[in-house]
Design an enzyme around this catalytic site. Structure first.
Site, PDB file in Angstrom:
ATOM      1  N   ILE A 105     -58.860   3.402   5.543  1.00  0.00           N
ATOM      2  CA  ILE A 105     -59.313   4.656   6.158  1.00  0.00           C
ATOM      3  C   ILE A 105     -59.019   5.846   5.261  1.00  0.00           C
ATOM      4  CG2 ILE A 105     -59.224   3.776   8.518  1.00  0.00           C
ATOM      5  CD1 ILE A 105     -56.724   5.697   8.779  1.00  0.00           C
ATOM      6  N   GLY A 106     -57.937   5.758   4.476  1.00  0.00           N
ATOM      7  CA  GLY A 106     -57.644   6.814   3.514  1.00  0.00           C
ATOM      8  C   GLY A 106     -58.771   6.978   2.513  1.00  0.00           C
TER       9      GLY A 106
ATOM     10  N   THR B 203     -50.246   8.019  20.413  1.00  0.00           N
ATOM     11  CA  THR B 203     -51.152   9.150  20.201  1.00  0.00           C
ATOM     12  C   THR B 203     -51.278   9.352  18.697  1.00  0.00           C
ATOM     13  OG1 THR B 203     -50.581  10.255  22.273  1.00  0.00           O
ATOM     14  CG2 THR B 203     -51.464  11.644  20.513  1.00  0.00           C
ATOM     15  N   LEU B 204     -52.495   9.518  18.228  1.00  0.00           N
ATOM     16  CA  LEU B 204     -52.779   9.637  16.798  1.00  0.00           C
ATOM     17  C   LEU B 204     -53.302  11.022  16.463  1.00  0.00           C
ATOM     18  CD1 LEU B 204     -54.877   6.349  16.629  1.00  0.00           C
ATOM     19  CD2 LEU B 204     -52.453   6.601  16.024  1.00  0.00           C
ATOM     20  N   GLU B 205     -52.737  11.644  15.440  1.00  0.00           N
ATOM     21  CA  GLU B 205     -53.315  12.877  14.911  1.00  0.00           C
ATOM     22  C   GLU B 205     -54.292  12.456  13.825  1.00  0.00           C
ATOM     23  OE1 GLU B 205     -49.677  12.971  13.686  1.00  0.00           O
ATOM     24  OE2 GLU B 205     -48.965  13.243  15.710  1.00  0.00           O
TER      25      GLU B 205
ATOM     26  N   TYR C  73     -35.134   4.806  23.577  1.00  0.00           N
ATOM     27  CA  TYR C  73     -35.845   6.069  23.769  1.00  0.00           C
ATOM     28  C   TYR C  73     -36.109   6.329  25.244  1.00  0.00           C
ATOM     29  CZ  TYR C  73     -39.207   9.808  22.870  1.00  0.00           C
ATOM     30  OH  TYR C  73     -39.851  11.016  22.841  1.00  0.00           O
TER      31      TYR C  73
END
Length: 178
Positions: free
Chosen positions: A96-97, A119-121, A151
């Protein structure tokens, strides 16, 4: 230390790692290849750390979604993953890069005890089409040393995350000033 692909498989079988859905064919020498989920949030306009982020949410169609430069997209992993035993590092990968997609650059650490759909930025350097379920990165499991601190047992703002979460930094900022 990083778990090898076979080490991840053993830990999944032993119940020490959760990956759902799990496909052993997605194991690589030192990671698990995770996929993009089917929903995305588009954060357009100005962003302000002192207020909740405005967004529109939409499904990613099977025919793909064209990401545009200059926008922040929040996506979600297809897989729910985590471990009480191991910490995780979620990264994009070379494939993807090479398409000019930056994913999850700012927060790759997954704490022990947090099994989630991440969650992806997501940012695009150029217009690029993405598809639900496409391979998007690598999930690495690392050995944690010291006393475990789950956590889920911490007073953490993202402990109850389910799906795509926006920044909640505004909860720490009073009147826009720290």
């Amino acid at each position: 230390m990083i778990l090898t692909g076979p080490g991840i498989a053993v830990a999944v079988q032993a119940g020490e790692i959760t990956i759902d859905p799990y496909d052993p064919a997605r194991l690589s020498p030192n990671a698990y290849d995770w996929r993009l989920g089917d929903t995305i949030r588009v954060c357009a306009g100005d962003l302000d750390a002192a207020t909740p982020t405005a967004f529109t949410e939409q499904p990613i169609p099977a025919t793909g979604l064209l990401l545009q430069p200059g926008l922040l997209y929040l996506g979600v992993t297809l897989e729910r993953a985590g471990s009480e035993t191991y910490a995780q590092m979620l990264n994009g990968d070379r494939t993807i890069g090479a398409l000019g997609i930056w994913v999850h650059v700012s927060a790759p650490l997954g704490h022990q005890g947090h099994a989630i759909r991440w969650t992806l930025e997501i940012r695009a350097a150029r217009p690029v089409r993405v598809y639900p379920g496409m391979t998007f990165g690598k999930l690495v499991f690392v050995t944690a040393f010291g006393s475990p601190a789950s956590y889920q047992q911490q007073p953490a703002k993202y402990a109850a995350t389910d799906g795509i979460g926006i920044s909640r930094l505004y909860e720490e900022i009073h009147g826009g000033v720290l």
